[in-house]
Design an enzyme around this catalytic site. Sequence first.
Site, PDB file in Angstrom:
ATOM      1  N   GLY A  46      53.849  29.745  61.560  1.00  0.00           N
ATOM      2  CA  GLY A  46      54.993  28.865  61.803  1.00  0.00           C
ATOM      3  C   GLY A  46      56.225  29.706  62.031  1.00  0.00           C
ATOM      4  O   GLY A  46      56.279  30.876  61.628  1.00  0.00           O
ATOM      5  N   GLN A  51      65.319  31.160  62.257  1.00  0.00           N
ATOM      6  CA  GLN A  51      64.837  32.473  61.832  1.00  0.00           C
ATOM      7  C   GLN A  51      65.037  33.542  62.905  1.00  0.00           C
ATOM      8  O   GLN A  51      65.052  34.736  62.589  1.00  0.00           O
ATOM      9  CB  GLN A  51      63.343  32.392  61.477  1.00  0.00           C
ATOM     10  CG  GLN A  51      63.040  31.590  60.221  1.00  0.00           C
ATOM     11  CD  GLN A  51      61.559  31.544  59.934  1.00  0.00           C
ATOM     12  OE1 GLN A  51      60.856  30.672  60.431  1.00  0.00           O
ATOM     13  NE2 GLN A  51      61.062  32.466  59.156  1.00  0.00           N
ATOM     14  N   CYS A  91      56.794  33.950  53.816  1.00  0.00           N
ATOM     15  CA  CYS A  91      57.774  33.588  54.843  1.00  0.00           C
ATOM     16  C   CYS A  91      58.073  34.828  55.684  1.00  0.00           C
ATOM     17  O   CYS A  91      58.260  35.919  55.122  1.00  0.00           O
ATOM     18  CB  CYS A  91      59.061  33.070  54.189  1.00  0.00           C
ATOM     19  SG  CYS A  91      60.324  32.591  55.376  1.00  0.00           S
ATOM     20  N   LEU A  92      58.130  34.659  56.967  1.00  0.00           N
ATOM     21  CA  LEU A  92      58.417  35.804  57.838  1.00  0.00           C
ATOM     22  C   LEU A  92      59.836  36.327  57.618  1.00  0.00           C
ATOM     23  O   LEU A  92      60.163  37.436  58.007  1.00  0.00           O
ATOM     24  CB  LEU A  92      58.209  35.405  59.303  1.00  0.00           C
ATOM     25  CG  LEU A  92      56.775  34.988  59.645  1.00  0.00           C
ATOM     26  CD1 LEU A  92      56.670  34.555  61.091  1.00  0.00           C
ATOM     27  CD2 LEU A  92      55.772  36.079  59.323  1.00  0.00           C
ATOM     28  N   HIS A 133      57.711  23.511  55.124  1.00  0.00           N
ATOM     29  CA  HIS A 133      58.333  24.844  55.043  1.00  0.00           C
ATOM     30  C   HIS A 133      59.293  25.057  56.217  1.00  0.00           C
ATOM     31  O   HIS A 133      60.418  25.535  56.040  1.00  0.00           O
ATOM     32  CB  HIS A 133      57.225  25.916  55.047  1.00  0.00           C
ATOM     33  CG  HIS A 133      57.716  27.324  55.007  1.00  0.00           C
ATOM     34  ND1 HIS A 133      57.578  28.146  53.917  1.00  0.00           N
ATOM     35  CD2 HIS A 133      58.344  28.076  55.949  1.00  0.00           C
ATOM     36  CE1 HIS A 133      58.114  29.324  54.179  1.00  0.00           C
ATOM     37  NE2 HIS A 133      58.582  29.312  55.408  1.00  0.00           N
ATOM     38  N   GLU A 134      58.839  24.661  57.415  1.00  0.00           N
ATOM     39  CA  GLU A 134      59.665  24.901  58.615  1.00  0.00           C
ATOM     40  C   GLU A 134      60.870  23.987  58.662  1.00  0.00           C
ATOM     41  O   GLU A 134      61.969  24.413  59.049  1.00  0.00           O
ATOM     42  CB  GLU A 134      58.814  24.734  59.885  1.00  0.00           C
ATOM     43  CG  GLU A 134      57.619  25.671  60.001  1.00  0.00           C
ATOM     44  CD  GLU A 134      57.958  27.135  59.789  1.00  0.00           C
ATOM     45  OE1 GLU A 134      57.071  27.880  59.350  1.00  0.00           O
ATOM     46  OE2 GLU A 134      59.111  27.536  60.032  1.00  0.00           O
ATOM     47  N   HIS A 137      63.585  25.278  56.663  1.00  0.00           N
ATOM     48  CA  HIS A 137      64.367  26.297  57.387  1.00  0.00           C
ATOM     49  C   HIS A 137      65.486  25.658  58.195  1.00  0.00           C
ATOM     50  O   HIS A 137      66.616  26.165  58.228  1.00  0.00           O
ATOM     51  CB  HIS A 137      63.466  27.093  58.349  1.00  0.00           C
ATOM     52  CG  HIS A 137      62.775  28.278  57.739  1.00  0.00           C
ATOM     53  ND1 HIS A 137      63.443  29.330  57.165  1.00  0.00           N
ATOM     54  CD2 HIS A 137      61.465  28.580  57.658  1.00  0.00           C
ATOM     55  CE1 HIS A 137      62.563  30.222  56.731  1.00  0.00           C
ATOM     56  NE2 HIS A 137      61.355  29.797  57.011  1.00  0.00           N
TER      57      HIS A 137
HETATM   58  O1  K2U Z   1      58.353  30.079  58.395  1.00  0.00           O
HETATM   59  C1  K2U Z   1      57.749  31.146  58.314  1.00  0.00           C
HETATM   60  O2  K2U Z   1      58.279  32.163  57.878  1.00  0.00           O
HETATM   61  C2  K2U Z   1      56.266  31.183  58.664  1.00  0.00           C
HETATM   62  C3  K2U Z   1      55.496  30.851  57.413  1.00  0.00           C
HETATM   63  C4  K2U Z   1      54.850  29.522  57.563  1.00  0.00           C
HETATM   64  C5  K2U Z   1      54.144  29.122  56.306  1.00  0.00           C
HETATM   65  C6  K2U Z   1      54.633  29.439  55.036  1.00  0.00           C
HETATM   66  C7  K2U Z   1      53.954  29.010  53.909  1.00  0.00           C
HETATM   67  C8  K2U Z   1      52.782  28.294  54.037  1.00  0.00           C
HETATM   68  C9  K2U Z   1      52.315  27.998  55.294  1.00  0.00           C
HETATM   69  C10 K2U Z   1      53.002  28.415  56.417  1.00  0.00           C
HETATM   70  C11 K2U Z   1      54.514  31.969  57.065  1.00  0.00           C
HETATM   71  O3  K2U Z   1      55.162  33.160  56.758  1.00  0.00           O
HETATM   72  S1  K2U Z   1      53.391  32.363  58.263  1.00  0.00           S
HETATM   73  C12 K2U Z   1      52.433  33.530  57.314  1.00  0.00           C
HETATM   74  C13 K2U Z   1      51.318  32.797  56.634  1.00  0.00           C
HETATM   75  C14 K2U Z   1      50.085  32.871  57.234  1.00  0.00           C
HETATM   76  C15 K2U Z   1      49.030  32.148  56.699  1.00  0.00           C
HETATM   77  C16 K2U Z   1      49.194  31.346  55.573  1.00  0.00           C
HETATM   78  C17 K2U Z   1      50.434  31.278  54.972  1.00  0.00           C
HETATM   79  C18 K2U Z   1      51.517  32.023  55.499  1.00  0.00           C
HETATM   80 ZN    ZN Z   2      59.607  30.788  56.433  1.00  0.00          ZN
END
Ligand code: K2U
Ligand code: ZN
Length: 174
Positions: A46, A51, A91-92, A133-134, A137
């Site tokens: 996501g 971001q 989170c990225l 989560h998104e 943001h």
């Molecule tokens: O928004 C972001 O930074 C991307 C997030 C999205 C996400 C966070 C928590 C749970 C689900 C999705 C992640 O950093 S993407 C990395 C990731 C990959 C697989 C599973 C969970 C997180």
């Molecule tokens: Zn995030």
Amino acid sequence: MAKLDILTFPEPRLRNTARPIERVDESIHRLVDDMLETMYAAPGIGLAAIQVNVPLRLVVIDTSERHDTPLCLINPQILSLEGTEQMDEGCLSVPGFYETVTRAERVSVTALDRGGNPFTLDADGLLAVCIQHEIDHLNGKLFVDHISMLKRQRIRRKLEKDRRQSAEAQRGAA
Ligand code: K2U
Ligand code: ZN
């Protein structure tokens, strides 16, 4: 297409509230493409426009097994939340940290797609978590806001220290 820089906590710009997109035009299509390239390269499932320093209400998501089913949600609005679930989130914008967060188990969301057409999506599991989560943001909220202040402060101090050391290393190399 281009890979975009991702803002890192505690960058203040991550705390802004994103503005609605008034017109889904070519510039938005290019932004969606760049965000998807950035997300897949991270890698992530996501990414919210804020971001990558674009304060617009746009997120891209791909929770598919083969990372080949991109979702684009423009001006997303949550219609309903049901149940609760806990998941270790990353989170990225908070690289290297994972904490357990409680969120709704099921979510119904309405948004515009990449063509500017309205749609509604009912989600559960990882997709439901990612959508919440998104959208957090877009409202200037990070997953670290759902954990204790002590843990959040520890994460902030570690990322600030990493950023200082990285800047010193770059100065040394210059
Ligand atoms: O928004 C972001 O930074 C991307 C997030 C999205 C996400 C966070 C928590 C749970 C689900 C999705 C992640 O950093 S993407 C990395 C990731 C990959 C697989 C599973 C969970 C997180
Ligand atoms: Zn995030």
